[in-house]
Scaffold this active site. Structure first.
Site, PDB file in Angstrom:
ATOM      1  N   ASP A   1      -8.546  -7.677  -3.440  1.00 38.29           N
ATOM      2  CA  ASP A   1      -9.307  -8.225  -4.569  1.00 38.29           C
ATOM      3  C   ASP A   1      -8.757  -9.620  -4.840  1.00 38.29           C
ATOM      4  O   ASP A   1      -7.715 -10.021  -4.299  1.00 38.29           O
ATOM      5  CB  ASP A   1      -9.207  -7.297  -5.788  1.00 38.29           C
ATOM      6  CG  ASP A   1     -10.368  -7.508  -6.755  1.00 38.29           C
ATOM      7  OD1 ASP A   1     -11.139  -8.471  -6.573  1.00 38.29           O
ATOM      8  OD2 ASP A   1     -10.498  -6.714  -7.710  1.00 38.29           O
TER       9      ASP A   1
ATOM     10  N   CYS B   1      -3.112  22.222  -5.290  1.00 36.10           N
ATOM     11  CA  CYS B   1      -3.040  21.088  -4.375  1.00 36.10           C
ATOM     12  C   CYS B   1      -1.604  20.994  -3.844  1.00 36.10           C
ATOM     13  O   CYS B   1      -0.681  21.552  -4.445  1.00 36.10           O
ATOM     14  CB  CYS B   1      -3.473  19.801  -5.074  1.00 36.10           C
ATOM     15  SG  CYS B   1      -2.183  19.031  -6.072  1.00 36.10           S
TER      16      CYS B   1
END
Ligand code: GUN
Ligand code: ZN
Length: 656
Positions: free
Chosen positions: A94, A281
């Site tokens: 960016d 997870c």
């Protein structure tokens, strides 16, 4: 340059992968993709772990931060960005725009930051666009769009081998978004982030986000991927993918972790509010709520950041599977019940039905599930009702009987009643479905037979149906119209009816499906002559339609629509003027298509704008001669925009 279809606005797992891949210099990027945001000064999760363990094949970092730090800048310039971050995947950078939004002006010029990104070997560099904020006036926003466009043009000249991200700005003004996007489409950029949406995300203004994405997509070319800048919460992935966003980036995984917040596709939960951890997870596995609460802050942040990444990656996988299997709408409807503001966004989709319908395939392989009144706004449902009112021709019978919704297919379930009625009067039959009035002969056509509806109707469904039935009551030609009430109805009819029965369900089916599929008048054109129907011995369903001895149509068992034979296509060609139902190909493609080879996008010269993915189409040459018949894989816009790929899968070529 790779071309890529918008990942998800028109999907059908059977026709094309539905999600796609494109190839920046450091590898193939499969979309939809999430790019974790890497702060080059504070790395929360090591990059090799992101690549190897989590499977993130792309990340995004900030070139402005690197450029402002002498040590990072020198290393990036001398050894390259990939060496600096020790990462072998795709790195997007960016430009400093976000810093200027957060902290005011940045002391860098567009041309310098673009050249810097190119020089450090960024795979995808970003223009120094102007972050348009939701509370800005339209004038200020419009000026910012102009500056952003000028900077993108400048960047395109400087990009070299780097792929360029040209950002769509325009805040919440749909016309400015569309204007910006349309201008960007003509600049040599490679991917289009939709920018300025972080405040909308933070304030949960998801309905406005829907408007912003749709307006942007309207102007952009379908050939370039779209990135949703700053959208890193798994609760919006399905929705954004449905609207055609291919890439996301997330700084939230780390930010949320620092605040002790766990992300889930259903929303966010704070460790301090949670009474347990039910997540399995790899990060959470084996840890209890007490364990995590007792951890040192850095350790806890690292665990939650990993959890957030796992959950995000898993949700993207879920979205990808839904794209392939063709039930992304169902997933979106479920996800949008995770938060009332997302429900608003789901309802806002109804305002964009016309736009969404353009990429909705003719049919899908799996059933359409009714998850609530919002389902009635879906393109597949609205298309049915629209086509019914525009294209359907009522058979010329004396009586119409309306059945209540029942088991499917209706004509089989209502066989006995229909037989009894037809023994004594000339009747036609309808079923009152919440999807719309269904003539009995359309009962096998998508989405009628392929939808699963709850037995108890909600108020919206009842209201909507009432309106449609009322509209029908003004249009239908029947002398007598009655709701089915068993014996009672039979007795009433026996006193009123005068004409002898003539309704033929099979013939009516062929005609009605043809009209619904190809347009009003198609049935009459296709069936002119001596009609023979060949039925399946197993199921009794119509298989082939022959007219004057020629095979013109085959009926598909799965969606109840027709595949077109060349003799049928020739009849349609004569009945409908160009460009209706046609894909016109360039001269050098003609001999190949006559041989049965597919039509590639680059050879498409013109196309009926009303063609939808999976439609049967006539492939014609410049003088409108029939060359082949096949199935469209794309919309007209996509056929024109794509440099590669199949536009029409040809089934039969017409040899000279
Ligand atoms: N990151 C989040 N939003 C934006 C944006 O609008 N522009 C750029 N360049 N980066 C962003
Ligand atoms: Zn977890």
């Amino acid at each position: 340059m790779p071309s890529l279809r918008a990942c998800s606005s028109s999907l059908d797992g059977t026709a094309w992968p539905g999600y796609a891949s494109w190839t920046p210099p450091h590898g193939v990027l499969e979309t939809p993709a999430l790019l974790p945001v890497i702060n080059p000064r504070t790395i929360t999760v090591p990059l090799h772990e992101l690549y190897d363990e989590f499977g993130f094949k792309a990340v995004i970092t900030n070139s402005y931060i690197i450029r402002n730090n002498e040590e990072l800048r020198e290393k990036a310039l001398s050894s390259g960005l990939h060496e600096l971050l020790d990462y072998k995947g795709v790195i997007m950078t960016d430009s400093g725009t976000f810093q200027s939004y957060m902290y005011g002006e940045v002391d860098v010029r567009n041309e310098d930051i673009v050249a810097f990104q190119r020089d450090i070997g960024s795979d995808i560099g970003t223009v120094l666009d102007i972050f348009t904020e939701p509370d800005w006036s339209k004038e200020r926003t419009s000026e910012a769009v102009d500056v952003t466009l000028a900077r993108t043009e400048e960047a395109a000249k400087l990009k070299g081998d780097m792929l360029l991200a040209g950002v769509v700005q325009g805040s919440v003004f749909p016309d400015l978004r569309e204007r910006c996007a349309r201008s960007l489409a003509s600049i040599d950029a490679d991917v289009h982030p939709i920018g300025g949406v972080v405040p909308l995300m933070e304030q949960y203004r998801f309905a406005d986000l829907v408007d912003v994405i749709v307006a942007s997509k309207k102007g952009l070319t379908p050939a370039r991927p779209v990135h949703l800048f700053g959208a890193g919460h798994p609760m919006v992935f399905a929705l954004a993918a449905l609207l055609g966003c291919d890439m996301f980036d997330s700084a939230s995984y780390a930010k949320f972790a620092r605040d002790g917040r766990f992300m889930f596709p259903e929303g966010t939960a704070s460790l301090s509010d949670m009474k347990g951890i039910e997540c399995h997870c790899p990060a959470c596995y084996g840890h209890s709520h007490e364990d995590i609460t007792a951890m040192k802050p850095t350790e806890r942040t690292a665990l939650i950041a990993r959890h957030n990444l796992w959950v995000s990656q898993q949700e993207l996988g879920r979205v990808k599977r839904a794209i392939q299997e063709g039930d992304l709408w169902e997933l979106v409807e479920r996800r949008c019940r995770g938060h009332p503001m997302l429900l608003d966004a789901l309802r806002r989709l109804g305002d964009h039905e016309e736009f969404l319908e353009r990429t909705e395939p003719l049919s899908r392989d799996n059933s359409l599930f009714y998850t609530g009144p919002e389902t009635l706004q879906r393109p597949a449902v609205r298309r049915y009702a629209r086509r019914f009112f525009e294209r359907y021709e009522y058979p010329n019978t004396e009586v119409m009987i309306v059945f209540d919704e029942s088991s499917k297919p209706y004509s089989r379930y209502r066989q006995q009643e229909m037989r009894e009625v037809l023994e004594q009067c000339d009747s036609h039959f309808f079923v009152e479905s919440v999807l719309g009035p269904v003539p009995i002969e359309l009962d096998e056509m998508y989405p009628i037979a392929q939808s699963v509806l709850p037995t108890r109707r909600d108020k919206e469904a009842v209201e909507g149906l009432k309106e449609m039935m009322e509209r029908m009551s003004h249009e239908h030609p029947y002398a007598i119209a009655v709701g089915w009430d068993g014996r009672q109805t039979l007795e009433t009819l026996s006193m009123m009816c005068e004409e002898a029965p003539k309704f033929d369900l099979d013939l009516a089916r062929v005609k009605a499906v043809a009209d619904m599929q190809f347009g009003r008048g198609a049935g009459a054109a296709l069936l002119a002559g001596r009609v023979e129907l060949k039925k399946s011995e197993n199921t009794g369903k119509i298989r082939n339609v022959l007219v004057d001895g020629e095979h013109i149509l085959s009926m598909r068992a799965n969606d109840g629509f027709f595949t077109l034979k060349t003799a049928g296509a020739e009849r349609l060609r004569k009945a409908f003027p160009a460009p209706r139902l046609r894909v016109r190909v360039k001269e050098d493609s003609v001999p190949f298509n006559r041989e049965g080879k597919n039509v590639f996008c680059t050879f498409v010269e013109d196309c009926d704008p009303d063609i939808r993915p999976m439609d049967e189409v006539l492939v014609v040459d410049a003088s409108d001669e029939l060359v082949a018949v096949g199935r469209a894989q794309l919309t007209r816009d996509e056929m024109f925009a794509f440099k590669t790929g199949i536009a029409v899968k040809v089934r039969d070529g017409v040899k000279k």
